[in-house]
Enzyme design. Structure first.
Site, PDB file in Angstrom:
ATOM      1  N   GLY A  53       0.791  -1.238   0.000  1.00  0.00           N
ATOM      2  CA  GLY A  53       0.000   0.000   0.000  1.00  0.00           C
ATOM      3  C   GLY A  53       0.812   1.270   0.000  1.00  0.00           C
ATOM      4  O   GLY A  53       0.327   2.330  -0.400  1.00  0.00           O
ATOM      5  N   ASP A 112      -4.246   1.103  11.560  1.00  0.00           N
ATOM      6  CA  ASP A 112      -5.630   0.811  11.917  1.00  0.00           C
ATOM      7  C   ASP A 112      -5.622   0.251  13.347  1.00  0.00           C
ATOM      8  O   ASP A 112      -5.595   1.013  14.309  1.00  0.00           O
ATOM      9  CB  ASP A 112      -6.142  -0.193  10.874  1.00  0.00           C
ATOM     10  CG  ASP A 112      -7.609  -0.494  10.978  1.00  0.00           C
ATOM     11  OD1 ASP A 112      -8.368   0.353  11.458  1.00  0.00           O
ATOM     12  OD2 ASP A 112      -8.017  -1.596  10.569  1.00  0.00           O
ATOM     13  N   ARG A 174      -5.801   0.878  -6.117  1.00  0.00           N
ATOM     14  CA  ARG A 174      -4.556   1.501  -5.656  1.00  0.00           C
ATOM     15  C   ARG A 174      -4.171   2.685  -6.529  1.00  0.00           C
ATOM     16  O   ARG A 174      -3.473   3.583  -6.100  1.00  0.00           O
ATOM     17  CB  ARG A 174      -3.410   0.478  -5.693  1.00  0.00           C
ATOM     18  CG  ARG A 174      -3.549  -0.678  -4.707  1.00  0.00           C
ATOM     19  CD  ARG A 174      -2.248  -1.467  -4.648  1.00  0.00           C
ATOM     20  NE  ARG A 174      -2.382  -2.776  -4.025  1.00  0.00           N
ATOM     21  CZ  ARG A 174      -2.318  -3.009  -2.719  1.00  0.00           C
ATOM     22  NH1 ARG A 174      -2.158  -2.019  -1.881  1.00  0.00           N
ATOM     23  NH2 ARG A 174      -2.424  -4.237  -2.247  1.00  0.00           N
TER      24      ARG A 174
HETATM   25  P1  5GP Z   1      -3.291  -2.666  11.318  1.00  0.00           P
HETATM   26  O1  5GP Z   1      -2.346  -3.782  11.611  1.00  0.00           O
HETATM   27  O2  5GP Z   1      -2.835  -1.332  11.846  1.00  0.00           O
HETATM   28  O3  5GP Z   1      -4.691  -2.999  11.766  1.00  0.00           O
HETATM   29  O4  5GP Z   1      -3.461  -2.602   9.766  1.00  0.00           O
HETATM   30  C1  5GP Z   1      -2.598  -1.993   8.916  1.00  0.00           C
HETATM   31  C2  5GP Z   1      -2.872  -2.465   7.506  1.00  0.00           C
HETATM   32  O5  5GP Z   1      -4.251  -2.788   7.319  1.00  0.00           O
HETATM   33  C3  5GP Z   1      -2.607  -1.375   6.506  1.00  0.00           C
HETATM   34  O6  5GP Z   1      -1.260  -1.377   6.093  1.00  0.00           O
HETATM   35  C4  5GP Z   1      -3.563  -1.735   5.396  1.00  0.00           C
HETATM   36  O7  5GP Z   1      -2.987  -2.703   4.546  1.00  0.00           O
HETATM   37  C5  5GP Z   1      -4.744  -2.354   6.076  1.00  0.00           C
HETATM   38  N1  5GP Z   1      -5.837  -1.387   6.304  1.00  0.00           N
HETATM   39  C6  5GP Z   1      -6.299  -0.918   7.483  1.00  0.00           C
HETATM   40  N2  5GP Z   1      -7.297  -0.052   7.309  1.00  0.00           N
HETATM   41  C7  5GP Z   1      -7.474   0.049   5.975  1.00  0.00           C
HETATM   42  C8  5GP Z   1      -8.361   0.821   5.148  1.00  0.00           C
HETATM   43  O8  5GP Z   1      -9.198   1.618   5.588  1.00  0.00           O
HETATM   44  N3  5GP Z   1      -8.222   0.642   3.804  1.00  0.00           N
HETATM   45  C9  5GP Z   1      -7.306  -0.203   3.257  1.00  0.00           C
HETATM   46  N4  5GP Z   1      -7.278  -0.277   1.930  1.00  0.00           N
HETATM   47  N5  5GP Z   1      -6.466  -0.939   4.001  1.00  0.00           N
HETATM   48  C10 5GP Z   1      -6.540  -0.809   5.344  1.00  0.00           C
END
Ligand code: 5GP
Length: 189
Positions: A53, A112, A174
């Site tokens: 991403g 997130d 993307r």
């Molecule tokens: P975390 O481990 O912080 O929950 O997640 C991080 C990863 O989750 C990000 O690098 C991304 O790949 C994915 N992610 C979390 N929220 C979103 C979102 O709103 N949209 C997208 N496309 N990916 C997300």
């Protein structure tokens, strides 16, 4: 943040709302680059992008950091095509560079739950970098499960699944130049 009107096209037809415009992203990336440039004056800098991403953000950000620097990438397991975190984090591609004694700036598209970055920072701290900092384009603090120390944040967003500017849904969207939200029916396809 106000929503902008979206012209019609097969790709754009899936978009419900533009959250951050292309210009809005570019302005903020320039500001982040300026701050990082000031903070890392006279220091060796290795910028580490977390695939996939981060691809667009990384490319734009490093061009706004006016310092000699090196780049490297890591790939870790992510959501796949679902919109919820599995909580399982795995290194799919490790760094090519050694980071011991170096100033490392991790660049991420979005934080997130924080599970990915809290795992990643712990793994990288074990390699004894001189410093370790995090720059994320987007942050969803309301969803945080694991604590992460973030030094540079582009935008704080509410709890909505966003796409564009590198961020995908089922590996698509993307290539949108802005950050937006898909129509609900796209998520359930
Ligand atoms: P975390 O481990 O912080 O929950 O997640 C991080 C990863 O989750 C990000 O690098 C991304 O790949 C994915 N992610 C979390 N929220 C979103 C979102 O709103 N949209 C997208 N496309 N990916 C997300």
């Amino acid at each position: 943040m106000s929503a902008a009107a979206v012209p019609r096209s097969p790709l754009l037809d899936a978009i419900q709302e533009v959250l951050i415009s292309e210009d809005g992203v570019a302005d903020r990336v320039r500001e982040l680059g300026e701050r990082i440039t000031l903070d890392y004056q006279g220091r060796d800098l290795l910028v580490v992008g977390v695939l996939r991403g981060v691809a667009l953000f990384m490319g734009d950000l490093i061009r706004q950091i006016h310092l000699p620097l090196e780049i490297d990438y890591m790939a870790i397991s992510s959501y796949g095509s679902a919109t919820k975190s599995s909580g399982v984090v795995r290194i799919l591609k490790d760094l090519d560079e050694t980071i011991t004694g170096r100033n490392v700036l991790i660049v991420e598209d979005i934080i997130d739950t924080g599970l990915t970055l809290s795992y990643l920072t712990r793994a990288l701290e074990e390699r004894k970098p001189a410093s370790l900092a995090i720059c994320t384009l987007l942050d969803k603090p309301s969803r945080r499960v694991a604590h992460v120390d973030v030094q540079y944040t582009g935008f704080t967003v509410e709890d909505r699944f966003v796409v564009g500017y590198g961020l995908d849904h089922a590996q698509r969207f993307r290539n949108l130049p802005f950050i937006g939200v898909l129509k609900p029916e796209v998520y359930t396809r």
